[in-house]
Design a protein around this motif. Structure first.
Motif, PDB file in Angstrom:
ATOM      1  N   LEU A  22      -6.209  -4.105  15.682  1.00 51.13           N
ATOM      2  CA  LEU A  22      -4.789  -3.891  15.380  1.00 51.13           C
ATOM      3  C   LEU A  22      -4.011  -5.197  15.473  1.00 51.13           C
ATOM      4  O   LEU A  22      -3.210  -5.533  14.594  1.00 51.13           O
ATOM      5  N   ALA A  23      -4.270  -5.950  16.548  1.00 45.98           N
ATOM      6  CA  ALA A  23      -3.527  -7.196  16.745  1.00 45.98           C
ATOM      7  C   ALA A  23      -3.861  -8.203  15.651  1.00 45.98           C
ATOM      8  O   ALA A  23      -2.978  -8.846  15.080  1.00 45.98           O
ATOM      9  N   GLN A  24      -5.150  -8.323  15.333  1.00 45.49           N
ATOM     10  CA  GLN A  24      -5.577  -9.295  14.332  1.00 45.49           C
ATOM     11  C   GLN A  24      -4.976  -8.981  12.953  1.00 45.49           C
ATOM     12  O   GLN A  24      -4.484  -9.859  12.252  1.00 45.49           O
ATOM     13  N   ARG A  25      -5.007  -7.710  12.589  1.00 45.72           N
ATOM     14  CA  ARG A  25      -4.460  -7.304  11.289  1.00 45.72           C
ATOM     15  C   ARG A  25      -2.970  -7.563  11.211  1.00 45.72           C
ATOM     16  O   ARG A  25      -2.473  -8.078  10.222  1.00 45.72           O
ATOM     17  N   PHE A  26      -2.256  -7.195  12.272  1.00 42.59           N
ATOM     18  CA  PHE A  26      -0.811  -7.370  12.244  1.00 42.59           C
ATOM     19  C   PHE A  26      -0.461  -8.849  12.219  1.00 42.59           C
ATOM     20  O   PHE A  26       0.470  -9.282  11.534  1.00 42.59           O
ATOM     21  N   PHE A  27      -1.259  -9.634  12.952  1.00 39.15           N
ATOM     22  CA  PHE A  27      -1.050 -11.083  12.976  1.00 39.15           C
ATOM     23  C   PHE A  27      -1.215 -11.673  11.569  1.00 39.15           C
ATOM     24  O   PHE A  27      -0.367 -12.424  11.084  1.00 39.15           O
ATOM     25  N   GLN A  28      -2.309 -11.313  10.909  1.00 38.02           N
ATOM     26  CA  GLN A  28      -2.580 -11.841   9.561  1.00 38.02           C
ATOM     27  C   GLN A  28      -1.474 -11.456   8.581  1.00 38.02           C
ATOM     28  O   GLN A  28      -1.034 -12.249   7.754  1.00 38.02           O
ATOM     29  N   ARG A  29      -1.059 -10.183   8.701  1.00 38.91           N
ATOM     30  CA  ARG A  29      -0.052  -9.677   7.780  1.00 38.91           C
ATOM     31  C   ARG A  29       1.270 -10.419   7.979  1.00 38.91           C
ATOM     32  O   ARG A  29       1.936 -10.786   7.025  1.00 38.91           O
ATOM     33  N   SER A  30       1.622 -10.665   9.231  1.00 38.27           N
ATOM     34  CA  SER A  30       2.891 -11.335   9.510  1.00 38.27           C
ATOM     35  C   SER A  30       2.804 -12.818   9.190  1.00 38.27           C
ATOM     36  O   SER A  30       3.737 -13.417   8.664  1.00 38.27           O
ATOM     37  N   LEU A  31       1.649 -13.420   9.521  1.00 41.88           N
ATOM     38  CA  LEU A  31       1.480 -14.851   9.288  1.00 41.88           C
ATOM     39  C   LEU A  31       1.608 -15.186   7.798  1.00 41.88           C
ATOM     40  O   LEU A  31       2.216 -16.173   7.429  1.00 41.88           O
ATOM     41  N   PHE A  32       1.007 -14.325   6.979  1.00 42.65           N
ATOM     42  CA  PHE A  32       0.962 -14.631   5.540  1.00 42.65           C
ATOM     43  C   PHE A  32       1.961 -13.812   4.726  1.00 42.65           C
ATOM     44  O   PHE A  32       1.820 -13.688   3.513  1.00 42.65           O
ATOM     45  N   ALA A  33       2.959 -13.246   5.408  1.00 40.33           N
ATOM     46  CA  ALA A  33       3.892 -12.329   4.739  1.00 40.33           C
ATOM     47  C   ALA A  33       4.375 -12.878   3.401  1.00 40.33           C
ATOM     48  O   ALA A  33       4.777 -14.034   3.297  1.00 40.33           O
ATOM     49  N   GLY A  34       4.295 -12.049   2.372  1.00 44.94           N
ATOM     50  CA  GLY A  34       4.817 -12.441   1.062  1.00 44.94           C
ATOM     51  C   GLY A  34       3.804 -13.136   0.170  1.00 44.94           C
ATOM     52  O   GLY A  34       4.079 -13.376  -0.997  1.00 44.94           O
ATOM     53  N   SER A  35       2.611 -13.480   0.699  1.00 47.09           N
ATOM     54  CA  SER A  35       1.618 -14.162  -0.142  1.00 47.09           C
ATOM     55  C   SER A  35       0.416 -13.253  -0.378  1.00 47.09           C
ATOM     56  O   SER A  35       0.300 -12.190   0.239  1.00 47.09           O
ATOM     57  N   VAL A  36      -0.497 -13.679  -1.250  1.00 49.20           N
ATOM     58  CA  VAL A  36      -1.705 -12.871  -1.523  1.00 49.20           C
ATOM     59  C   VAL A  36      -2.567 -12.718  -0.273  1.00 49.20           C
ATOM     60  O   VAL A  36      -3.316 -11.758  -0.138  1.00 49.20           O
ATOM     61  N   TYR A  37      -2.446 -13.680   0.654  1.00 49.27           N
ATOM     62  CA  TYR A  37      -3.293 -13.633   1.848  1.00 49.27           C
ATOM     63  C   TYR A  37      -2.866 -12.530   2.820  1.00 49.27           C
ATOM     64  O   TYR A  37      -3.551 -12.239   3.784  1.00 49.27           O
ATOM     65  N   ALA A  38      -1.692 -11.931   2.561  1.00 50.18           N
ATOM     66  CA  ALA A  38      -1.216 -10.853   3.441  1.00 50.18           C
ATOM     67  C   ALA A  38      -1.754  -9.492   3.009  1.00 50.18           C
ATOM     68  O   ALA A  38      -1.614  -8.518   3.729  1.00 50.18           O
ATOM     69  N   GLN A  39      -2.381  -9.435   1.831  1.00 46.58           N
ATOM     70  CA  GLN A  39      -2.882  -8.143   1.344  1.00 46.58           C
ATOM     71  C   GLN A  39      -3.975  -7.613   2.259  1.00 46.58           C
ATOM     72  O   GLN A  39      -4.896  -8.334   2.614  1.00 46.58           O
ATOM     73  N   GLN A  40      -3.865  -6.338   2.596  1.00 45.30           N
ATOM     74  CA  GLN A  40      -4.896  -5.717   3.443  1.00 45.30           C
ATOM     75  C   GLN A  40      -5.215  -4.326   2.948  1.00 45.30           C
ATOM     76  O   GLN A  40      -4.380  -3.654   2.362  1.00 45.30           O
ATOM     77  N   ILE A  41      -6.427  -3.899   3.252  1.00 46.03           N
ATOM     78  CA  ILE A  41      -6.831  -2.545   2.893  1.00 46.03           C
ATOM     79  C   ILE A  41      -6.185  -1.576   3.876  1.00 46.03           C
ATOM     80  O   ILE A  41      -6.197  -1.814   5.085  1.00 46.03           O
ATOM     81  N   GLN A  42      -5.612  -0.488   3.367  1.00 44.03           N
ATOM     82  CA  GLN A  42      -5.093   0.578   4.223  1.00 44.03           C
ATOM     83  C   GLN A  42      -6.015   1.788   4.088  1.00 44.03           C
ATOM     84  O   GLN A  42      -6.678   1.951   3.061  1.00 44.03           O
ATOM     85  N   LEU A  43      -6.018   2.612   5.108  1.00 46.10           N
ATOM     86  CA  LEU A  43      -6.907   3.779   5.094  1.00 46.10           C
ATOM     87  C   LEU A  43      -6.723   4.625   3.828  1.00 46.10           C
ATOM     88  O   LEU A  43      -7.695   5.054   3.210  1.00 46.10           O
ATOM     89  N   GLU A  44      -5.456   4.823   3.436  1.00 46.17           N
ATOM     90  CA  GLU A  44      -5.218   5.700   2.282  1.00 46.17           C
ATOM     91  C   GLU A  44      -5.671   5.069   0.956  1.00 46.17           C
ATOM     92  O   GLU A  44      -5.843   5.764  -0.042  1.00 46.17           O
ATOM     93  N   ASP A  45      -5.908   3.736   0.949  1.00 44.73           N
ATOM     94  CA  ASP A  45      -6.370   3.081  -0.286  1.00 44.73           C
ATOM     95  C   ASP A  45      -7.753   3.566  -0.709  1.00 44.73           C
ATOM     96  O   ASP A  45      -8.098   3.533  -1.886  1.00 44.73           O
ATOM     97  N   PHE A  46      -8.565   3.956   0.288  1.00 45.36           N
ATOM     98  CA  PHE A  46      -9.961   4.263  -0.028  1.00 45.36           C
ATOM     99  C   PHE A  46     -10.093   5.352  -1.092  1.00 45.36           C
ATOM    100  O   PHE A  46     -11.003   5.331  -1.899  1.00 45.36           O
TER     101      PHE A  46
END
Lengths: 413, 426
Positions: free
Chosen positions: B161-185
């Motif tokens: 949880l911490a790692q994902r939130f960190f990545q998302r916040s660190l790269f906010a607004g760029s392609v590097y912030a994209q993450q898979i969500q459970l509902e995407d599957f």
């Protein structure tokens, strides 16, 4: 083939030297013949707590790590139910530093109340991080006492519960050191581009004056052959039901080990193994399933473990698994299938033997088991196995009466 | 090597004399230009039976939709018109080969391991399966199901949880912030995966690393097969960004520990401050004797481990501290980390500590250069950034030269608490 030289100091320290001309590094590996199985049932987790204390300074050297780091080196250790293994990797020309450090902490530790207090806390955090604050993290804390009722494998290396660690006293710690940390209870292995004569001289110089002590013969209660199937069901906050079928198997040096290792690969492999193809793909009962062995020195466990699919049940899996194992017992493996398994094992071993540290650890481990030369017989032991041996062994192994089953029920949707 | 003579009597209070590392020889692999424009790097002289081939594709999670990239990587050799996933796996088993696929933001690396006499056969099986990949709907359905089940378990882990939130916040607004969500599957798209395979694998070969004592003939056969790819040797596009700093806590009921990530954008090896900052980072948190370990583990006992790292990508780098601490000591841990930043900004590092860390880093570099596999990895780490092995000579020179004033200036510039993104979960 891993070549090595062997000699023993007057104080009983067994020493192995493996010459590797191609490396600028040296490995110093020191294994002590003590693990969680040697603990008092009322003071579990001690061997591991003690491993932490071994980095807290020794009788002449206040800090273990700093001199090694200043020499360009690095150190770590691990504790298992069987052994405690310490290793140092450093530039070969600073080998003396590692020998100086290791010999001083074999001689005696600088026990300080502060070091004990802090390491108790660190180990408690480790307990939480690895076992309590992870989904399915406590499975083995539950499975061990179900599968073992007599043998000290019934508790995990981290200990039965946090309280045993929290209650450790200075006197307990000193007594543990006195009993287990002495030359006759250790194997030292050095790997690097050295000459035997130099190694002999250096090891004698640093370790020679450590007093000898009689090794106390280990008398552990052996686990009796299980007579009846055991089952335990627990509930946890996890998203999927999970299961651990643990079958009793033999010791590390028994033929059992080699047979069980091959069998676990054969039925447990992803994509091609029987468990995957039948239970995951065909019957769609599980989202993952595999098989492995513990490989412990005393009688080990062959484990089949996995997670149940949503809308399927632990009971459905159980109803499917036993007939599947019966079917497996009735059929002999083909010769090409066996040859493939052996080739894969040998490939994996060739890669493993690339590493200096891995060679040093394995040599030390086999010497502790009785003879470092056993390391060079592993391959032949696998190659000598026939398909009929595997079938006979599978028939003996997959006996429901000798199985302990832990089931974890999911409390989360 | 020359031998040290030992004194006749051992005085355990005196540490053995240390000798510095004066020179490390860095050996480059042989380089072959494939017809498609990608490069093949070959290292031999192993004197053992092992070998491996590593293919780098421009197919990382940020090169498209992350779920498509991830599923495509998971299904690369899971069925062709002629063979099922199981038959392909059995063929690889028959030659004793192992393979793994690792996905980073920019690149996907496929590695095949086998004994040297089997490597070409293993590669032929892989190659044929990759080129003929049909992405059978059934295999896709199974993978989606398995991955979503694993994802649910991951979500229970505070570190995840911490790692994902960190990545998302660190790269906010760029392609590097994209993450898979459970509902995407449930929206996995086979057509998109097929298109991704075509574009990012069959037309996306970046480079190949081969290691093992194979014959020249075998090497030629590898080249013939590798020429069948189209390459993607696009220039790197340095990425600069400035996320919003500040603290966020994700509450997880019943957690015994909190996972923590503290960090900020930084740089990779291409930046002039990289080498000196490596020394600073090591002092702070990148070895067992580091200040964070000494203070937060060895003095306070708040954690089993804490470390700081420079994470590098082709186009950027970032700095991050990671740990898991008891829930009740989380705030105290933050205060101690902040104190360690301030100490580095206000007090000069002592000569003794600086010398120790320099020697330690030299020893670690010597170890990283030990043996053909390690040496090829060292080479790959710089080659991918457009650098060559001379980087390491520079690294050695800069480590030797860096002084306490320079480290203090770097701490003042890069280690400011109020510029950090601070994420905790648990």
């Amino acid at each position: 083939m891993i070549h090595f030289e062997r000699f023993t100091l007057d104080n009983g320290l067994r020493v192995l030297f493996h010459k590797e001309p191609a490396t600028p590094m040296a490995v110093v590996n020191l294994v002590y013949d003590v693990g969680a199985r040697d603990e008092n049932p009322a003071q579990t987790g001690f061997a591991h707590l003690f491993e932490h204390l071994m980095f807290g300074g020794s009788v002449h050297i206040p800090d273990f790590d700093a001199p090694l780091q200043a020499a360009g080196g690095q150190s770590n250790a691990f504790t298992s139910n069987d052994i405690t293994n310490y290793y140092d990797v450093l530039p070969a020309h600073n080998l003396d530093t590692a020998l100086w450090l290791e010999s001083d902490r074999m001689l005696s530790l600088a026990f300080t109340p502060k070091s004990l207090e802090v390491q108790r806390q660190v180990v408690i955090e480790e307990f939480k991080q690895r076992y309590l604050n992870q989904p399915y993290g406590d499975a083995w804390l539950q499975l061990r006492p179900l599968a073992y009722q007599k043998h000290p494998y019934r508790w995990a290396t981290i200990g039965k519960n946090i309280k045993h660690i929290a209650d450790a006293t200075m006197d307990d710690v000193r007594a543990f050191f006195q009993k287990h940390y002495h030359p006759g209870n250790a194997v030292l292995c050095i790997v690097g581009n050295f000459e035997l004569a130099d190694i002999q001289q250096k090891v004698q110089h640093y370790f020679g004056d450590i007093p000898a002590q009689t090794k106390i013969a280990r008398q552990l209660p052996q686990e009796p052959t299980q007579k009846r199937f055991r089952q335990k069901v627990i509930s946890r906050k996890v998203p999927a039901d999970s299961f651990y079928y643990a079958f009793q198997m033999g010791k590390r040096l028994d033929n059992d080990y080699y047979l069980a290792d091959l069998l676990s690969d054969h039925i447990g492999n992803e994509k091609t193994g029987l468990l995957f193809t039948e239970l995951q793909r065909k019957k769609r009962l599980v989202s993952e399933i595999t098989a492995y062995i513990t490989g412990s020195i005393d009688n080990g466990l062959f484990v089949i473990t996995g997670k149940i699919n949503p809308n399927r049940t632990l009971m459905e899996l159980d109803d499917a698994l036993w007939p599947l194992l019966e079917k497996y017992k009735a059929k002999k493996m083909s010769k090409p299938a066996l040859q493939q398994l052996i080739l894969k094992l040998q490939t994996a071993k060739a890669f493993q033997d690339q590493g200096l540290l891995s060679r040093a650890m394995n040599l030390s481990f086999f010497e502790l088991l009785g003879d470092a030369a056993l390391i060079n017989q592993e391959s032949a032991r696998f190659s000598s196995i026939q398909t009929a041996d595997l079938q006979i062994y599978a028939q003996q192994l997959f006996d429901k009466d000798r199985c302990a089953l832990l089931q974890i029920q999911a409390q989360l949707p | 090597m020359t031998q040290q003579t030992l004194p006749t009597v051992l005085d355990r209070n005196i540490a053995p004399q240390l000798r510095p590392i004066n020179h490390i020889a860095f050996v480059a692999p042989a380089i072959y230009n494939l017809k498609n424009g990608a490069k093949l790097f070959w290292r031999n002289g192993l004197q053992n039976e092992t070998s491996k081939i590593e293919l780098h594709f421009a197919a990382g999670s940020a090169t498209g939709d992350p779920l498509t990239a991830s599923l495509c990587a998971g299904l690369l050799i899971n069925g062709t018109a002629q063979k099922t996933a199981k038959q392909i796996q059995k063929a690889l088993d028959a030659v004793g080969a192992y393979y793994d696929v690792s996905l980073s933001q920019e690149t996907t690396v496929v590695t095949l391991y086998a004994l040297k006499d089997q490597l070409l056969k293993a590669y032929q099986i892989f190659h044929e399966s990759l080129f003929g990949a049909t992405f059978p709907p059934k295999e896709l359905q199974e993978l989606v199901h398995e991955r979503s089940q694993k994802f649910k378990i991951q979500q229970q882990k505070v570190s995840f949880l911490a790692q994902r939130f960190f990545q998302r916040s660190l790269f906010a607004g760029s392609v590097y912030a994209q993450q898979i969500q459970l509902e995407d599957f449930q929206n996995a798209d086979r057509t998109a995966i097929q298109a991704f395979h075509e574009q990012h694998y069959l037309k996306g070969l970046k480079k190949v690393f081969l290691i093992g004592d194979v014959s020249e003939d075998t090497l030629g056969s590898f080249q013939d097969l590798l020429n069948l790819f189209e390459s993607n040797t696009k220039e790197r596009k340095p990425f600069e960004w400035q996320p919003e700093a500040g603290a966020t806590h994700i509450e997880q009921e019943g957690a015994l520990q909190s996972a923590v990530r503290i960090g900020r954008p930084l740089f990779n090896k291409t930046h002039p401050d990289f080498c000196a900052f490596s020394v600073l980072n090591t002092i702070l948190g990148d070895y067992f004797g580091s200040r964070l370990m000494s203070n937060i583990r060895e003095d306070k006992g708040y954690t089993y481990g804490i470390g700081s790292h420079i994470v590098e990508n082709n186009n950027f780098g970032y700095f991050v501290i990671g740990t898991e601490v008891g829930v009740q000591t989380r705030t105290a841990t933050f205060i101690e980390i902040q104190k360690e930043f301030e100490r580095l900004q206000t007090e000069l590092v002592t000569d003794a500590e600086l010398e120790l860390v320099k020697s330690y880093l030299m020893g670690q570099l010597l170890k990283s250069a030990d043996g053909p596999y390690a040496m090829l990895d060292l080479f790959a780490n710089v080659e991918t950034l457009g650098l060559d092995l001379s980087f390491y000579d520079r690294y050695i020179a800069e480590i030797k030269a860096v002084d306490a004033q320079k480290l203090q200036a770097l701490a003042q510039r890069y280690l400011n608490w109020d510029q950090m993104l601070i994420i905790s979960a648990g």
